[in-house]
Design an enzyme around this catalytic site. Sequence first.
Site, mmCIF file in Angstrom:
data_model
loop_
_atom_site.group_PDB
_atom_site.id
_atom_site.type_symbol
_atom_site.label_atom_id
_atom_site.label_comp_id
_atom_site.label_asym_id
_atom_site.label_seq_id
_atom_site.Cartn_x
_atom_site.Cartn_y
_atom_site.Cartn_z
ATOM 1 N N CYS A 23 0.832 -1.202 0.000
ATOM 2 C CA CYS A 23 0.000 0.000 0.000
ATOM 3 C C CYS A 23 0.866 1.253 0.000
ATOM 4 O O CYS A 23 0.621 2.206 -0.753
ATOM 5 C CB CYS A 23 -0.925 -0.020 1.217
ATOM 6 S SG CYS A 23 -2.108 1.329 1.233
ATOM 7 N N CYS A 24 1.937 1.251 0.831
ATOM 8 C CA CYS A 24 2.839 2.413 0.855
ATOM 9 C C CYS A 24 3.524 2.591 -0.507
ATOM 10 O O CYS A 24 3.750 3.723 -0.936
ATOM 11 C CB CYS A 24 3.898 2.252 1.944
ATOM 12 S SG CYS A 24 3.338 2.712 3.601
ATOM 13 N N CYS A 27 -0.864 8.805 6.932
ATOM 14 C CA CYS A 27 -2.240 8.491 6.563
ATOM 15 C C CYS A 27 -3.081 8.266 7.822
ATOM 16 O O CYS A 27 -2.580 7.774 8.842
ATOM 17 C CB CYS A 27 -2.257 7.233 5.701
ATOM 18 S SG CYS A 27 -1.488 7.468 4.089
ATOM 19 N N CYS A 72 8.453 4.358 5.717
ATOM 20 C CA CYS A 72 7.512 3.838 4.735
ATOM 21 C C CYS A 72 8.150 3.631 3.366
ATOM 22 O O CYS A 72 7.453 3.310 2.415
ATOM 23 C CB CYS A 72 6.336 4.797 4.585
ATOM 24 S SG CYS A 72 6.864 6.432 4.061
HETATM 25 S S1 SF4 Z 1 0.600 4.864 5.485
HETATM 26 FE FE1 SF4 Z 1 -0.857 5.299 3.810
HETATM 27 S S2 SF4 Z 1 0.105 4.399 2.050
HETATM 28 FE FE2 SF4 Z 1 1.110 3.452 3.858
HETATM 29 S S3 SF4 Z 1 -0.101 1.605 4.382
HETATM 30 FE FE3 SF4 Z 1 -1.025 3.288 5.513
HETATM 31 S S4 SF4 Z 1 -2.710 4.001 4.156
HETATM 32 FE FE4 SF4 Z 1 -1.297 2.832 2.884
#
Ligand code: SF4
Length: 241
Positions: free
Chosen positions: A125-126, A208, A235
């Site tokens: 996701c990151c 996030c 991240c």
């Molecule tokens: S920080 Fe943002 S991009 Fe990373 S896993 Fe969480 S929701 Fe997804």
Amino acid sequence: MTASLPLTPDAIAQAAAELAHKTPQEVLRWALDTYGDRVSLASSFGAEDVVLIDMLAQICPDARVFTLDTGRLPQETYEVIGAVQRKYPQLRLAIHVPDRAQVEPMVQEKGINLFYDSVENRKQCCYVRKVEPLNRALSGLAAWVTGLRRDQTTNRQTMAVVEWEQDRQMVKINPLIDWTYPQIWEYIRQNYVPYNALHERNYPSIGCAPCTRAIAEGEDLRAGRWWWEQSNQECGLHVRT
Ligand code: SF4
């Protein structure tokens, strides 16, 4: 303005030595004089980033700034982005969003909150929401400016004010590397800089919404990021090479 671009590891090491004891404003001036339109501030609109935005706007009102709108940011972050746009209307703020062609299959296959299920999912996701858009934002630039500070994480303790990024073949400039968190807040308050309201609710580091929580007294400043993981501080945006 950009007669010569120091773009080699040796030239950057020399610049880092010369800039080691300069003020953040002097470092920003050097960055703008050296790289002109090929340098941009990367901003997530945290406390350090709004300090840099204010400093940049004093030096060069139409400086370049980019941010990554992951699609999962807290409302408070969108509010501070709007406040910054109103206060510094000449800044050239570029907002980069994730690639729809990558987000849609990811959330359909693994779920909308996939990041809680495994480290692998969180990293995916990151990558989709942050790293890939970052790579797009950086393309064409020679250098980028960050709000990294040495005392934020162990990984950041050996960082220099100017660094050569071997994997990206570009320069990273960290004008606040030696500043402390209290110094950041002193600057914000003295200069009436807009800031993220979550900072007043014990969120020193804001990412996030689903992956950031408030910290308790005595916790590490980044303990609220990916708190459910054992190693939870980065991240992929600022990996050392
Ligand atoms: S920080 Fe943002 S991009 Fe990373 S896993 Fe969480 S929701 Fe997804």
